[in-house]
Every structure is written in structure tokens, then in C-alpha cells.
Design a protein around this motif. Sequence first.
Motif, PDB file in Angstrom:
ATOM      1  N   SER A  42      31.606  55.256  22.491  1.00 22.78           N
ATOM      2  CA  SER A  42      33.043  55.009  22.565  1.00 22.78           C
ATOM      3  C   SER A  42      33.297  53.732  23.349  1.00 22.78           C
ATOM      4  CB  SER A  42      33.745  56.185  23.252  1.00 22.78           C
ATOM      5  OG  SER A  42      33.602  57.362  22.497  1.00 22.78           O
ATOM      6  N   GLN A  95      41.358  58.768  12.686  1.00 21.67           N
ATOM      7  CA  GLN A  95      40.943  59.859  13.548  1.00 21.67           C
ATOM      8  C   GLN A  95      42.182  60.514  14.147  1.00 21.67           C
ATOM      9  OE1 GLN A  95      39.118  58.739  17.395  1.00 21.67           O
ATOM     10  NE2 GLN A  95      39.182  56.637  16.672  1.00 21.67           N
ATOM     11  N   ASP A 177      37.320  56.718  10.045  1.00 24.75           N
ATOM     12  CA  ASP A 177      37.154  56.522  11.486  1.00 24.75           C
ATOM     13  C   ASP A 177      37.051  57.873  12.182  1.00 24.75           C
ATOM     14  OD1 ASP A 177      37.082  55.620  14.056  1.00 24.75           O
ATOM     15  OD2 ASP A 177      39.088  54.749  14.075  1.00 24.75           O
ATOM     16  N   GLU A 178      35.836  58.257  12.565  1.00 27.70           N
ATOM     17  CA  GLU A 178      35.576  59.536  13.246  1.00 27.70           C
ATOM     18  C   GLU A 178      36.290  60.689  12.525  1.00 27.70           C
ATOM     19  OE1 GLU A 178      33.418  59.739  15.467  1.00 27.70           O
ATOM     20  OE2 GLU A 178      33.402  57.988  16.766  1.00 27.70           O
ATOM     21  N   SER A 181      36.110  64.258  14.355  1.00 30.98           N
ATOM     22  CA  SER A 181      36.214  64.390  15.814  1.00 30.98           C
ATOM     23  C   SER A 181      37.132  65.555  16.167  1.00 30.98           C
ATOM     24  CB  SER A 181      36.752  63.100  16.440  1.00 30.98           C
ATOM     25  OG  SER A 181      38.070  62.851  16.029  1.00 30.98           O
ATOM     26  N   THR A 208      31.586  56.033  13.422  1.00 27.91           N
ATOM     27  CA  THR A 208      31.280  57.288  14.109  1.00 27.91           C
ATOM     28  C   THR A 208      30.341  57.048  15.287  1.00 27.91           C
ATOM     29  OG1 THR A 208      30.451  59.543  13.795  1.00 27.91           O
ATOM     30  CG2 THR A 208      29.289  57.800  12.616  1.00 27.91           C
ATOM     31  N   HIS A 209      30.307  58.017  16.203  1.00 23.74           N
ATOM     32  CA  HIS A 209      29.288  58.008  17.262  1.00 23.74           C
ATOM     33  C   HIS A 209      28.246  59.092  16.999  1.00 23.74           C
ATOM     34  CE1 HIS A 209      32.032  61.234  18.529  1.00 23.74           C
ATOM     35  NE2 HIS A 209      30.978  61.748  19.109  1.00 23.74           N
ATOM     36  N   ASP A 210      28.411  59.800  15.874  1.00 20.88           N
ATOM     37  CA  ASP A 210      27.596  60.978  15.566  1.00 20.88           C
ATOM     38  C   ASP A 210      26.470  60.607  14.595  1.00 20.88           C
ATOM     39  OD1 ASP A 210      26.600  63.407  14.513  1.00 20.88           O
ATOM     40  OD2 ASP A 210      28.499  64.420  14.853  1.00 20.88           O
TER      41      ASP A 210
END
Length: 311
Positions: A42, A95, A177-178, A181, A208-210
Motif C-alpha cells: 500500500s 475498490q 483496483d483491489e 479488498s 493488487t497487493h495480493d
Amino acid sequence: MNLISIEDLSVRFSTRSECIRAVETVNLDIARGDHVALIGESGCGKTVLGMAVMGLLPKNARIGGAVRYREHDILQAAEPDIQRIRGKEIAMIMQNSANTLNPVKTVGSQIAEPLLIHQILPAKAAHAEAVRLLAAMGFDEPERAAERYPHEFSGGMRERILVAIALACQPDIVIADEPTSGLDAGVKSQILVLIKQQMADRTLFLITHDMGTAYFLCTRIAVMYAGEIVEIGPTHDLLSMPMHPYTQGLLASLPSAGLHPIPGMSPSPAYLPEGCRFCARCPAATDRCSTRHPPLNDVSGTRQVRCFCYD
């Protein structure tokens, strides 16, 4: 053929006391039919990059470089020209569905809205298409769902509604975008399967961060750190043999790898180091890493990495 070409993109925001370098000299090509994930922590600049592709950056953003879509440079085009593209040819799944959907408009009217704005269908046909999309998203009573308001649905159902809005005009590319989440594991799985099915014949740019989401949905991954891309490669290759120390640290921090966090903190986008931006946290750093900024080098036909270890 590239559908989107991001060329030397830089985005900065000035405050009274400092300059925030949110995105720095990013280059990324997305071909028609490609499924590309942009991953990172993030605050690394992922969403700002996505907003640049949509032409949605605020007026106080200082932008350099180009974002090319077909014959258009989105960053230089007039707002009326961008409005003709946005939602019709390039769509975005935002998101946080609770904040994205309009609470005082019915779900059906919000799905039909892009069809009316772009004059694709008249009102009655647009409503019928909204009902059809709701059925495709898995709603058991789509006609009734179309007349209800966002607060009457769960988070997972609202996320399905956002997917329906993005797909309404059958765009060339969807930026997600995410998209999962805040959802629990069971609902997240359902949304990912739905997106994978709906994106089968479309171009997807996932933010994503996933890692798990990127692995499931995308064939190629770009890793972002402190405003710049540090590694690009095919999904399987990058996850099975990560090259950049930051990518290696991300994978080691996953529960399946034993939850080994990366030591230290990301640098502030207002005070980025002169050399490698990961230097202070990198176990492989040498003296030159603190004074020289590494370029993004080609290390094979499909892999790029920003690290002096691969000169």
C-alpha cells in the motif's frame, strides 16, 4: 499489438512544504487480451498509475511521460475526448464498493448509466441490459435486484454490481483496483472466479497487493516499489523464481512461506533515496546500491529486473 503503452510515466503532487513523487518513470506495455497484475505494498503508487490510465488524476498532479491507448495519448487529450473513451473502451472496477456506488440511485440505473451516457442503448433497452448483467453476475432475481439500492446488498454482491457496471459497454480493457479488498475468503473466491470468467476474452489490468489474486487472474506480473517497477515477468516464472530482493521478500512474508516480514519501512515518496530505493532493506545491498540508481534491465526475453545483481 499493445492496447496500452505507458511510457516514462511520472506523477508528482506538490504541497506547501514538499513534493510527493508518487510514480517515477514507469514503462509498461499491455497487449490486447493480456492479463497483467501490478502488485506492491500500500502506498507504492499502484492506484495513482491506474488513475493515470483512466485519465482521472486530480488537477494538482504534475504529470510527465505518456499513456497511449490506440491513437490517443490519454494524458494530453482534451477532457471531452477522454470522456468518450472512459467507461466505454476503458473501464475501471473501483475498490471499496460502499463508497463507489451512489446510495440514492437504484442498482439498475447505475449499471444502465454508462450505456445511456455513451448513447449505446435507449433507456428501456439499457435497463433490460442491466437486468441481463445482474443475472450474469449471479443474482437470483435480477429484475428485483435492479430496483433495489446499494445498501440492501452485502459487500460481495456490491462488488458484483461494480463488475457489471464496468462490463456494461463491453470495454476493450478493464482496470480492477483491489476488487476483493475487505471481503471474506469465501466471497473473495466467488468474485475472483466471476472476474476470471468475465475477463476470458478481454484485457485485464489488475492492481493488487495480493499475490494469490495475481496468480489466479493474471499471466504476467509487474512488481512496484516506492513509485517504480522493480520486476516484470510471466506469473509462474516470477513467483517460482523471483529475482529482485523485494519480490523475494514479498513472497517470504506470505503465511505459506512462514510469515517472514521484510525489515524496515518503505521510503517516503517525498524523500526518496539517491540510489536503489530498496537498498536500506535489502540483504544483498552493496556500496554502489546506496549511490547509484539501478535501471530496469532485460535479463531474458520475458524478464526484467531493477537490480545491480543482474547487470
